[in-house]
Design an enzyme around this catalytic site. Structure first.
Site, PDB file in Angstrom:
ATOM      1  N   MET A 105     -23.852 -82.619  -7.111  1.00 27.76           N
ATOM      2  CA  MET A 105     -23.864 -83.797  -6.241  1.00 27.76           C
ATOM      3  C   MET A 105     -22.434 -84.019  -5.786  1.00 27.76           C
ATOM      4  SD  MET A 105     -26.606 -86.096  -8.359  1.00 27.76           S
ATOM      5  CE  MET A 105     -26.520 -85.168  -9.893  1.00 27.76           C
ATOM      6  N   MET A 153     -20.949 -84.494 -10.581  1.00 26.64           N
ATOM      7  CA  MET A 153     -20.765 -85.542  -9.569  1.00 26.64           C
ATOM      8  C   MET A 153     -19.285 -85.753  -9.318  1.00 26.64           C
ATOM      9  SD  MET A 153     -23.511 -88.361 -10.944  1.00 26.64           S
ATOM     10  CE  MET A 153     -25.047 -87.878 -11.741  1.00 26.64           C
ATOM     11  N   MET A 213     -35.288 -85.220  -5.055  1.00 27.49           N
ATOM     12  CA  MET A 213     -34.803 -86.338  -5.858  1.00 27.49           C
ATOM     13  C   MET A 213     -35.818 -87.464  -5.823  1.00 27.49           C
ATOM     14  SD  MET A 213     -31.951 -85.437  -7.225  1.00 27.49           S
ATOM     15  CE  MET A 213     -31.521 -87.058  -7.900  1.00 27.49           C
ATOM     16  N   HIS A 234     -30.177 -79.175 -17.615  1.00 27.17           N
ATOM     17  CA  HIS A 234     -29.806 -79.635 -16.280  1.00 27.17           C
ATOM     18  C   HIS A 234     -28.424 -80.287 -16.356  1.00 27.17           C
ATOM     19  CE1 HIS A 234     -30.953 -80.831 -12.160  1.00 27.17           C
ATOM     20  NE2 HIS A 234     -30.299 -81.958 -12.403  1.00 27.17           N
TER      21      HIS A 234
END
Length: 225
Positions: free
Chosen positions: A67, A36, A136, A32
């Site tokens: 993100m 960001m 999330m 994963h």
């Protein structure tokens, strides 16, 4: 029978040795990768050039979690790298159906993520466009946070909707996943689990992956349908 998947987050890995850190979890189902941008979330990690290199050296598929702001414009470039899956945040997309179709057209699985406070119900009609939904279980931005139990009803609702749709959509949870919370999340219906500190903050990350997978499989398959 449910076969749960463990996708360790390299957010908890040693960023100076990422190739070696990927090799340490070669028994995982995917790695994963948290991207960001310091805008959508208050943290800055890595971007396209690093993910490109990770894709070249990783022994397992990459599950890229974006993100970032303006997912409609920025996400397709990650699919072009050949990664297995690209997750965009619903809150960062103005045209999620179009984006999901574009990701799939470029050869990637399409996944949609929701923050803890974003309800799932208004977006269930998107399931046919998706390969995975990511709920999330912490506020996105930083690793090491505690699992939010208030997300369990949302996981159950998503799992029920997916089962009722007959569409093979995976249900991923990310945040605070450890040997205790993975059981609750699997019982609620999740089948893909992102774990960072619970894998990399142990002496043997590969063993931690196997332990988490076994716990999740047992919980998922002992839960009444």
């Amino acid at each position: 029978m449910t076969h749960c998947r463990i996708n360790p987050s390299i957010l908890s890995a040693d960023f100076a040795n990422l190739q070696a850190e990927l090799d340490r979890i070669s028994n995982a189902d995917a790695a994963h990768i948290d991207v960001m941008d310091n805008h959508f979330v208050p943290n800055l990690t890595l971007g396209l050039p690093v993910v490109k290199r990770l894709q070249e050296v990783s022994p397992i598929p990459l599950d890229v979690h974006l993100m970032i702001d303006d997912a409609d414009r920025n996400a397709p470039a990650y699919a072009d790298l050949g990664v297995d899956s690209v997750t965009f945040h619903l809150e960062a997309s103005k045209a999620p159906v179009r984006l999901a179709r574009e990701l799939r057209a470029r050869g990637s699985k399409a996944s949609m993520a929701l923050r803890p406070a974003t309800p799932i119900e208004p977006y269930l009609s998107l399931l046919p466009e998706l390969d995975m939904v990511l709920i999330m279980t912490v506020e996105p931005g930083f690793g090491g946070q505690a699992f939010l139990d208030i997300t369990l009803p949302k996981i159950r609702a998503a799992a029920t909707a997916i089962a009722g749709s007959g569409i093979p959509v995976a249900l991923q949870v990310d945040g605070g996943v450890d040997p205790e919370t993975i059981v609750r999340a699997a019982e609620a219906g999740a089948d893909v689990f992102v774990a960072g500190s619970a894998v990399y903050n142990t002496p043997d990350p590969a063993h931690a992956v196997d332990t988490l997978r076994n716990l999740a499989d047992r919980a998922a398959n002992e839960t009444p349908a």
